[in-house]
Structure formats: C-alpha cells, structure tokens
Design an enzyme around this catalytic site. Structure first.
Site, PDB file in Angstrom:
ATOM      1  N   GLY A   8       0.819  -1.208   0.000  1.00 54.61           N
ATOM      2  CA  GLY A   8       0.000   0.000   0.000  1.00 54.61           C
ATOM      3  C   GLY A   8       0.847   1.249   0.000  1.00 54.61           C
ATOM      4  O   GLY A   8       0.437   2.299   0.505  1.00 54.61           O
ATOM      5  N   GLY A  12      -1.627   7.240   1.103  1.00 57.32           N
ATOM      6  CA  GLY A  12      -2.073   7.161   2.485  1.00 57.32           C
ATOM      7  C   GLY A  12      -0.999   6.798   3.494  1.00 57.32           C
ATOM      8  O   GLY A  12       0.138   7.275   3.433  1.00 57.32           O
ATOM      9  N   ILE A  13      -1.369   5.935   4.428  1.00 52.55           N
ATOM     10  CA  ILE A  13      -0.479   5.557   5.519  1.00 52.55           C
ATOM     11  C   ILE A  13       0.750   4.814   5.008  1.00 52.55           C
ATOM     12  O   ILE A  13       1.860   5.011   5.494  1.00 52.55           O
ATOM     13  CB  ILE A  13      -1.240   4.717   6.557  1.00 52.55           C
ATOM     14  N   ASP A  32       2.372  -2.101  -4.426  1.00 58.33           N
ATOM     15  CA  ASP A  32       1.039  -1.540  -4.651  1.00 58.33           C
ATOM     16  C   ASP A  32       0.591  -1.927  -6.051  1.00 58.33           C
ATOM     17  O   ASP A  32       1.370  -2.470  -6.844  1.00 58.33           O
ATOM     18  CB  ASP A  32       1.047  -0.011  -4.492  1.00 58.33           C
ATOM     19  N   ASP A  41      -1.435  -6.998  -7.424  1.00 61.56           N
ATOM     20  CA  ASP A  41      -2.793  -6.905  -6.887  1.00 61.56           C
ATOM     21  C   ASP A  41      -2.925  -7.902  -5.746  1.00 61.56           C
ATOM     22  O   ASP A  41      -3.036  -9.115  -5.981  1.00 61.56           O
ATOM     23  CB  ASP A  41      -3.806  -7.212  -7.989  1.00 61.56           C
ATOM     24  N   LEU A  42      -2.928  -7.398  -4.525  1.00 59.08           N
ATOM     25  CA  LEU A  42      -2.986  -8.278  -3.357  1.00 59.08           C
ATOM     26  C   LEU A  42      -4.388  -8.810  -3.099  1.00 59.08           C
ATOM     27  O   LEU A  42      -4.599  -9.546  -2.133  1.00 59.08           O
ATOM     28  CB  LEU A  42      -2.460  -7.540  -2.128  1.00 59.08           C
ATOM     29  N   GLY A  71      -5.066  -1.673   1.587  1.00 59.44           N
ATOM     30  CA  GLY A  71      -6.449  -1.924   1.986  1.00 59.44           C
ATOM     31  C   GLY A  71      -7.399  -0.984   1.291  1.00 59.44           C
ATOM     32  O   GLY A  71      -7.000   0.048   0.754  1.00 59.44           O
ATOM     33  N   SER A 113      -8.100  -1.155  12.522  1.00 58.25           N
ATOM     34  CA  SER A 113      -9.009  -0.016  12.428  1.00 58.25           C
ATOM     35  C   SER A 113      -9.880   0.051  13.674  1.00 58.25           C
ATOM     36  O   SER A 113     -10.213  -0.982  14.271  1.00 58.25           O
ATOM     37  CB  SER A 113      -9.918  -0.157  11.202  1.00 58.25           C
ATOM     38  N   TYR A 148     -15.961  -3.962   5.585  1.00 59.93           N
ATOM     39  CA  TYR A 148     -14.707  -3.350   6.037  1.00 59.93           C
ATOM     40  C   TYR A 148     -14.454  -3.685   7.508  1.00 59.93           C
ATOM     41  O   TYR A 148     -13.353  -4.123   7.872  1.00 59.93           O
ATOM     42  CB  TYR A 148     -14.757  -1.830   5.859  1.00 59.93           C
TER      43      TYR A 148
END
Length: 253
Positions: A8, A12-13, A32, A41-42, A71, A113, A148
């Site tokens: 990722g 973002g993070i 990514d 593509d995970l 994610g 999360s 999610y």
C-alpha cells in the site's frame, strides 16, 4: 540501514510510512497496484504470489520489517474488501515471514481499524480465520455494509493469535498492529464532502481531540514498531484514534 517492505506504498499511511523510513536512511521496497517498486494486486492469489516472489528475489538474504498497509473501504466492493484487507495482508505477512526470520529480529506491523468496535459479521470472520477465502467472500456479499469492519476484525484476531506462536515470537519476530481512527487519506477523502457521512462518523468515531489524523501521524507510530530494539512488545493492536476506543469502551482494555 535496514530493509523494509511496505504494501500500500502508493498512497495514504503506506506512502507516509515508506517516506519516513527512507528519510531515516533505510531501504524500502514498496508494493502496490501501481506507482510502486513492485506492482501487484494483493486481492488475488496470483498477485500475492507475485509480490512475495519479487520481494524474495530482491532481498534473498532477508528483511528487517514489513508493513501490511494495503487496503480498501468500499461497501459496494465487499469481495475485494475481504480479499485485500484480510487475505492479502495475511498472505504477505506469512509469505515474508521466512525473510524476517533470517535476521532474527524481524518486525511486522498490520493496519487494523477502530471500526472493529462497530458491528461486523461473525460468520465471515470465522471463515476468514479458517482460511476459507471463497467462503468468506460469499458470506460477505450478504452483509456488504459491514465488510470493512469484518475484514479488519478478522485481521486483528489473526494477528493476536499468530503473534505469540513459535513461527512468529518463537523466531524472534515481533508482530503488532495499529488501529487508526479516521485518517485524512485518498480513501477517506470522499467522506469529508458528505455531510450525512460526517454526522455518522461523529457518532461512530467520537474523539477527545480536534481534527482528524494525517497519515504522517500514524506513520510515526508504525516506524517505532518497525525499528524498536526491545523484544517484549508483541500481539498488540494499538489504537491511535484521538480517544475513540477509550470513549466507547472505557472499562475494556
């Protein structure tokens, strides 16, 4: 200089963590779908295998740490959410575990999360933990709105169980996670333009501080977990959420 893998890493993070590690002088291999050192593509078994193979070929002598940050959050893409958030993360973490063990002091971090505090689908979680991806995806279709939360709860429970096993702790690898609250990233950007969604977030993610987190704030904690010298912190999902967890369940810790 240490060697780190960040999934990722394109936004973002994940992107913030990769930047922080590089700024500290470490080597980072980003994974990514695009704009990364390794394009994979995970959300698919083939993509996961390609990513793990590329990492092993790049650093056959081992790595020092891995962050599983890839994610998505999309109720209309329940199957993809389960596939990437849980099975993709688990596959990468398990796939690079032998590389982490080579150095004897490996560090692994997964992104959870605060949504795990909200309703989720127990049947789908159980299928995730049983490793039944097809079954979990089929079950998630019936409860897409919670996909999610379900994916992150399954990942959290997997982490808690695995971190203390011989494969992880017994091999000198510390496996932990961080559970962010609402973070300003490309994934959450659409939410901030929706008044109804913002009102819902205020109810589901009460905070004791003003303003939502920036990716760099989450990255600060992640980098600490990836580079810490001690051997005693493992199996933890650390909430970094502006106080949401403490507000919602003050007597559970």
């Amino acid at each position: 200089m240490k060697r780190f893998v960040v999934t990722g890493s394109g936004s973002g993070i994940g992107r913030a963590t990769a930047a922080r590690l590089r700024d500290a002088g470490h080597a980072v291999l980003g994974v990514d779908r695009a704009n990364a050192d390794v394009a994979a593509d995970l959300g698919t078994p083939t993509g996961r295998a390609q990513a793990i193979d590329a990492i092993a070929r790049h650093w056959p002598d081992g790595i020092d740490g891995v962050l599983a940050a890839a994610g998505i959050s999309a109720p209309d893409r329940a199957a993809e959410t389960i596939a990437i958030n849980h099975f993709g993360a688990v596959a990468v973490l398990e796939g690079v575990r032998p590389l982490l063990a080579k150095h004897g002091r490996g560090r692994a971090v997964a992104i959870g999360s605060t949504s795990v505090l909200l309703p989720s689908d127990a049947a789908t979680v159980a299928l995730c933990l049983a490793g039944d991806e097809a079954g979990a995806i089929a079950a998630a279709a019936a409860s897409a709105q919670t996909s999610y939360m379900t994916s992150k709860l399954a990942l959290t429970l997997w982490l808690r169980r695995e971190a203390v096993t011989r494969d992880w702790a017994g091999s000198g690898i510390l496996l932990n996670g961080v559970a962010p609250g609402v973070v300003s990233t490309p994934m959450t950007a659409p939410l901030f333009d929706d008044p109804a969604m913002m009102a819902l977030i205020a109810q589901s993610n009460p905070m004791a501080v003003e303003g939502f987190a920036q990716p760099e704030e989450i990255a600060e904690l992640i980098v600490h977990l990836l580079t810490m010298e001690g051997h005693y912190l493992l199996g933890q999902m650390i909430f970094i959420d502006g106080g949401t967890d403490a507000i919602m369940r003050p007597e559970r810790f």
